[in-house]
Design a protein around this motif. Structure first.
Motif, short mmCIF file in Angstrom:
data_model
loop_
_atom_site.label_atom_id
_atom_site.label_comp_id
_atom_site.label_asym_id
_atom_site.label_seq_id
_atom_site.Cartn_x
_atom_site.Cartn_y
_atom_site.Cartn_z
N LYS A 191 -11.22 8.20 0.38
CA LYS A 191 -10.36 7.68 -0.69
C LYS A 191 -8.96 8.24 -0.58
O LYS A 191 -7.94 7.52 -0.62
N GLU A 192 -8.88 9.55 -0.39
CA GLU A 192 -7.58 10.21 -0.39
C GLU A 192 -6.78 9.91 0.87
O GLU A 192 -5.57 9.79 0.84
N HIS A 193 -7.52 9.74 2.00
CA HIS A 193 -6.82 9.59 3.27
C HIS A 193 -6.80 8.15 3.79
O HIS A 193 -6.35 7.89 4.89
N GLY A 194 -7.29 7.22 2.94
CA GLY A 194 -7.23 5.81 3.35
C GLY A 194 -8.03 5.50 4.59
O GLY A 194 -7.57 4.80 5.47
N GLU A 245 -10.82 3.71 -9.66
CA GLU A 245 -10.32 4.79 -8.82
C GLU A 245 -10.80 4.73 -7.37
O GLU A 245 -10.11 5.19 -6.46
N GLU A 251 -7.93 -11.67 3.80
CA GLU A 251 -7.27 -11.80 5.10
C GLU A 251 -8.07 -11.06 6.18
O GLU A 251 -8.29 -11.59 7.27
N LEU A 252 -8.46 -9.83 5.87
CA LEU A 252 -9.21 -9.05 6.86
C LEU A 252 -10.61 -9.61 7.07
O LEU A 252 -11.13 -9.61 8.18
N LEU A 287 -10.00 -2.36 14.15
CA LEU A 287 -9.26 -1.21 13.61
C LEU A 287 -8.37 -0.52 14.64
O LEU A 287 -7.41 0.17 14.26
N ASN A 319 -7.45 6.31 10.80
CA ASN A 319 -7.69 5.24 9.81
C ASN A 319 -9.17 4.94 9.57
O ASN A 319 -9.49 4.04 8.82
N GLY A 374 -14.95 -4.14 0.29
CA GLY A 374 -13.62 -3.64 -0.05
C GLY A 374 -12.49 -4.20 0.81
O GLY A 374 -11.34 -3.80 0.63
N PHE A 375 -12.81 -5.09 1.74
CA PHE A 375 -11.76 -5.64 2.60
C PHE A 375 -11.11 -6.86 1.93
O PHE A 375 -11.76 -7.61 1.22
N ASP A 383 -11.56 1.87 -5.80
CA ASP A 383 -11.45 0.50 -5.31
C ASP A 383 -10.75 0.40 -3.96
O ASP A 383 -10.77 -0.65 -3.33
N ASN A 384 -10.12 1.48 -3.55
CA ASN A 384 -9.46 1.41 -2.24
C ASN A 384 -10.42 1.62 -1.07
O ASN A 384 -10.03 1.47 0.08
N ILE A 385 -11.67 1.99 -1.37
CA ILE A 385 -12.60 2.28 -0.26
C ILE A 385 -12.99 1.01 0.47
O ILE A 385 -13.35 0.00 -0.12
N GLN A 386 -12.91 1.09 1.80
CA GLN A 386 -13.37 0.00 2.67
C GLN A 386 -14.54 0.55 3.47
O GLN A 386 -14.40 1.54 4.19
#
Lengths: 511, 511
Positions: free
Chosen positions: B280-283, B318, B353-354, B190, B252, B349-350, B320-323
Motif C-alpha cells: 500500500k505504502e510503496h505502490g 484506505e 485500461e489495464l 509490469l 513496482n 484493483g486494476f 483501494d490502491n492495492i493491485q
C-alpha cells in the motif's frame, strides 16, 4: 544544482516526510504510463474491435433479441472450425478419451464388455492408445520433457520424412502449444532489440507484428502482389532489406506464410527457390508458417524444408548456412482442433548452442499440454488402408476437405458477382481477403467516426447481419486499398445471401 | 574520417562487390552473439544442469545398465506427482474423457448399456459433463474466449467466494495455461525495461527470475529468514525497496509465494497484513503465488485476497490502491495434473485500461487449452456430500493428502538425523530445502571442477544413487550457505535410505 532538480528533490522530501508521518499513506496505483509500452503497442485484430463488438452484440442478443437486426452472430473473424459445427475426427477423440481415462481399456478388454460398445473402438484405436500411453510413460497429467514426448516426436519425424522424401530427425522437433507458442519462442530468441528487423508479408497474420511489438523489434513489411494472386515478389524482399539496412536495422529473419493467411495463396516451387536464395545471401532465418498445409484446394503444397533439402542435395555445402524453422498445428487442416493447443516446430541448421537456447526457453514454461502433444501424433499418423478405422477416418477427412473447398469457391464466386468487391481466387487456407472499392463518401464518413474505411464496412456488416469479419487494416494492406478477411467456414449459404444483400444496400447508400 | 571507419567501409565495399559478383555467396549463420541477450541470460535450474545430466543417465541406464550405480532415476527435481505414480482423481478423468468424446454420453444413456459400465459413471459425472459441454458451447476443439470459458470462470468465482467469504467476480478471472503462463502475462505487462524492479523472495521459484531476465527487468531479492522457518521479514522488503530505489530502479511489484516454493513455509495472517501495508505504502502490485494452497500440512492457508478484503472492509477506502494478482493451478494440490496445463489468475484493483491490456495479451495466444480450463472448473468444484461420486472422490483426495503429509515428515526426520544437514520443518508445498554444511574441502573440490559446492553435492548424489535434485544456487540462497531442493513425492522409503547412506559416505569422504 538546477532549479528543476531542486524542485524535484523538495517534492521527494515532502513525500517521504508525509510517508513517515502518516502510516496510512497509500501510493498511487500503477497506470498505463508505468507499464511496458510494447505491450500497449501490440495489436491483434483477429480478436480486436470488431470481434469485441460482436461479443457485446451476442450478449445483447441473448438479453433482448428484438434490439438487433439478426438472430445470431456468425463468427467469420477467426479460423475456428469447431465453433462453427465442424465435427472432430472420430479417431482422434476416441484415442484422447482413452488417454484421459485409461480404465476404458480395461472395460474394452473385459469379457463382459458388450459388442455394441466394443464396436466403437476398432482394434487400431486400442493399439494406438496403448502405444501412446507407453510413450507418455506415466499419465497425460505428468509434465513431459520440455521439447515434447520423444515417441510423439518420432511420429512427427516419420510424417515429415514421408511428406518430403528427406529424412527428418526427432531431435529437431519441438512440440508446442499450437503454432502461436512456436512463433513466440523463435521471435523471442531472434529479436535483439530495436535494431532487429523481421520481414513480414503484407497482408500478414497479426500474431507476427504483435509478437515483434512485444519484443521491441521491427516488422519489416514486404508487399504481396494482389493482382497476381497475392504472389511473393523477391525484388520486394530485397528492396525491403536494402531500405531497412540503410536505416541501420539488422534484418535477420524472413517470415513466409504458405499457404497464405489471410491471402489463401500457395507458393510455387520456383518462388520458394528464389526465397531460399534471398535467405542464403542475406543470412536470414526463414520462419515457414505451414499450418494450412492440408488446406490446399488448387495446386500443391510443397514444404520449404523439401525445397531446401533438394537445393542442399544438389549444391554441396552451398546452402548449409540456411536456418529454417517450420511450423505446423493441429488447429487447422481437416483437424480443426484449435482449443486443444497442439503444434510443432522443426528447427534446421541451427548450431548446438542455439538449439540449447530453444530448449531452455521451452523449459521455462515446463512443457506444452500433453493431450495437445498427443493430437500432433494423431494428426501426423492417421489410420492407413488396411487398418480398422481407415474407412471412417478417410471419409471424415474427405468430407471436411470437400466442404471447405466448396465453400471457398462459393463465397469467392459470390464476391466476384458483386459490384465494388474484387477477390483473388483462393488456392488454400481458410480465408478470403477481398478488396473493397469504397467511395470517397465512405472514406469521409469513416474518418468522421474515427474509423478506417474498411473497419466502417465491417462494423456495418456486423450490425446489419451479425457477420463478424476483420478489417484489412488489421493485417496490413497497400496504402489506399481496403480489404477484409473472412473465413469461409460457416456452413450453409443463407449467411452469404445476407451478406450479398447488405453489400448491395451499403454500396447504394454510400455511393 | 577515422582510420577504423575507413577500414570498415572498405570491408563492406569488398563484401558487397563479392556478393554482386558471386551469386553463390552464403551469408554467415546467426550465432549466440546475434540473438536476444536476455534469452541467453535467463536461467531455469529446475530443468537445468543436474536434471539434464539425469536425462543422460536415464538413457545410459537403458543402453548399459551395468555402467551406472543404480537401477532407476528418481526425479525429485520437480513437483511432478503423476510422473512418480500418483494416481489422477477419478472424477476429473471420467469427465474429461467424456468432454473429449461426448458420444460416451449416448452410450451411457442407451438402454443396451450394461450396468457394469454405467456404474463407472455415477449420475453427477454425467451431469457435470453435460453442464460443462453446455458451457463450452461447441467442442473442446474450438478456441474459447481468450479470458477463458465464462461458465468455468463462474465456478472459479464461486470457489473463491466460498474460500474467502468475500464475493468474487468472474470478470476478474483469467484461465491460463498453468500458473506459469499467468506469471508470464503479468510480468510482461509490469516490466517497463531495465529501470523496473520486482521483489522476489530468496530462495524463490526460478520461473520468476527467468521471466524477469527475459523481460529485461530487475529481480530485487529479499531474503527469507531460514532460522525462523523461512519467514518473511517486512524490514527486509523495505530495505530492498530503499536500496534499489536509491540505485534509480522503480520497484513496482512484490512476488509472494505462499505456501513457499522451495521453502514450504506458510504465511501467517499477521505477516500478510504487514505485507499488504508495505504494498500500500510503496505502490507495489502484489503477485500472490498460491498454487500450493491445498498442500498445507501444518497450520492454515489464508489467501492474500482474503486478508486484503478484510482490510478493505475495515478501513474504508484506505486499501483501494492495492493491485493484486492471485495465482492458482491444477498442477499441484492433490490434483497433480501438471501435464494438463490448467490454472487461473484473479486480478483485483486494476483500472479498466489495464484490464483491457491483460485481455489483449491473452488474446495474442488465442486461448489456453480448453481441457485445462475444464480441469480448473473440476478442481474448484469437486463432488460434495450427497452426490454420487463424493465417497470415492473424498477418499482419493484424503489418501493423496495424507501420503504427501507423511512423506514430508519422513524425509524431514531423516534429514534432521543426519550430520551436516539442517532442515526447517515443512508446513506446506511439495519440497524440502535443507541446508548443507559443506566442508572447506568440498568447496575447494567443487571450485576446481567449476561447480558450486551444492551443485557438486547434487551431482554426486545423482551419480551415486540416481536421485535427481536441484542445487540451492538455482533458487538463490544467502551468500555462503548451501542448500538443495528435493520433492518428497517419490513413494516408498528405499530411496531415502539410499540418500542417507550416500550422505554419510559423502561427509566422511570430504571431511
Amino acid at each position: 544544482m538546477l532549479r528543476t532538480q531542486v524542485k524535484t528533490q523538495v517534492r521527494i522530501h515532502v513525500k517521504l516526510t508525509l510517508k513517515r508521518l502518516n502510516a496510512s499513506y497509500s501510493a498511487p496505483k500503477l497506470s498505463l504510463k508505468d507499464i511496458n509500452p510494447h505491450v500497449i503497442e501490440a495489436k491483434y485484430a483477429v480478436r480486436g474491435t470488431i470481434p469485441t463488438k460482436a461479443e457485446e452484440l451476442k450478449l445483447q442478443l441473448q438479453e433482448d433479441p428484438s434490439s438487433v437486426a439478426f438472430d445470431k452472430i456468425i463468427f467469420s473473424n477467426i479460423g475456428n472450425p469447431q465453433q462453427l459445427n465442424q465435427k472432430p475426427i472420430t479417431f482422434y477423440r476416441k484415442v484422447l478419451s482413452i488417454l484421459q481415462d485409461p480404465s476404458l481399456l480395461d472395460t474394452l478388454k473385459s469379457k463382459d464388455c458388450p459388442a455394441s460398445f466394443k464396436q466403437q473402438y476398432p482394434q487400431d484405436i486400442i493399439d494406438r492408445a496403448e502405444r501412446m500411453l507407453k510413450d507418455i510413460g506415466s499419465s497425460v497429467g505428468a509434465y513431459s520433457a520440455s521439447q515434447g514426448i520423444r515417441g510423439f516426436r518420432n511420429t512427427v519425424a516419420e510424417f515429415i520424412t514421408k511428406r518430403d522424401g528427406y529424412k527428418a530427425d526427432p531431435n529437431d522437433i519441438y512440440l508446442t502449444g499450437g503454432a502461436s507458442a512456436a512463433v513466440n519462442y523463435v521471435l523471442q530468441i531472434l529479436c535483439n532489440g530495436p535494431k532487429t528487423g523481421v520481414l513480414i508479408p503484407i497482408p500478414q497474420y497479426p500474431l507476427y507484428t504483435a509478437t515483434l511489438a512485444l519484443n521491441n523489434s521491427h516488422a519489416v513489411p514486404y508487399y504481396l502482389k494482389e493482382s497476381e494472386g497475392w504472389s511473393l515478389d523477391c525484388n520486394e524482399l530485397i528492396k525491403a532489406i536494402k531500405d531497412k539496412t540503410a536505416e541501420g536495422v539488422a534484418v535477420n529473419c524472413l517470415v513466409v506464410i504458405n499457404p497464405g493467411n489471410p491471402t489463401g495463396a500457395v507458393l510455387s516451387k520456383e518462388k520458394m527457390i528464389e526465397i531460399v536464395n534471398v535467405a542464403k545471401e542475406h543470412g536470414l532465418v526463414i520462419i515457414s508458417d505451414e499450418v494450412y498445409q492440408e488446406n490446399v484446394y488448387h495446386g500443391e503444397f510443397i514444404s520449404m524444408r523439401k525445397v531446401l533439402k533438394e537445393l542442399q542435395a544438389k549444391n554441396g555445402s552451398e546452402y548449409d548456412n540456411i536456418q529454417l524453422v517450420s511450423l505446423h498445428s493441429t488447429s487447422k487442416g481437416v483437424s480443426g482442433e484449435c482449443g486443444q493447443r497442439g503444434g510443432y516446430m522443426e528447427i534446421l541448421g541451427f548450431s548446438d548452442e542455439l538449439r540449447a537456447i530453444f530448449t531452455k526457453l521451452c523449459s521455462i514454461s515446463l512443457c506444452s499440454v500433453v493431450t495437445g502433444q498427443a493430437l500432433v501424433d494423431l494428426m501426423c499418423k492417421p489410420p492407413v488402408a488396411g487398418e480398422s478405422s481407415f474407412a471412417l477416418d478417410h471419409k471424415e477427412r474427405l468430407d471436411i476437405f470437400n466442404a471447405l473447398k466448396q465453400r471457398s469457391l462459393q463465397l469467392w464466386e459470390t464476391f466476384n458477382k458483386l459490384e465494388g468487391i474484387e477477390c483473388q481466387k483462393p488456392e488454400g487456407a481458410m480465408y478470403l481477403f477481398p478488396k473493397l472499392d469504397l467511395s470517397e463518401n465512405v472514406i469521409a464518413i469513416a474518418k468522421a467516426k474515427g474509423l478506417q474505411p474498411d473497419e466502417f464496412y465491417c462494423l456495418e456488416l456486423l450490425e446489419n447481419t451479425g457477420i463478424c469479419t476483420v478489417p484489412g487494416s488489421g493485417f496490413g494492406q497497400y496504402p489506399g486499398t481496403w480489404h477484409l478477411r473472412t473465413t469461409f467456414l460457416p456452413p450453409g449459404t443463407e449467411w452469404i445471401s445476407k451478406w450479398e444483400e447488405f453489400h448491395n444496400e451499403f454500396m447504394t447508400k454510400y455511393k
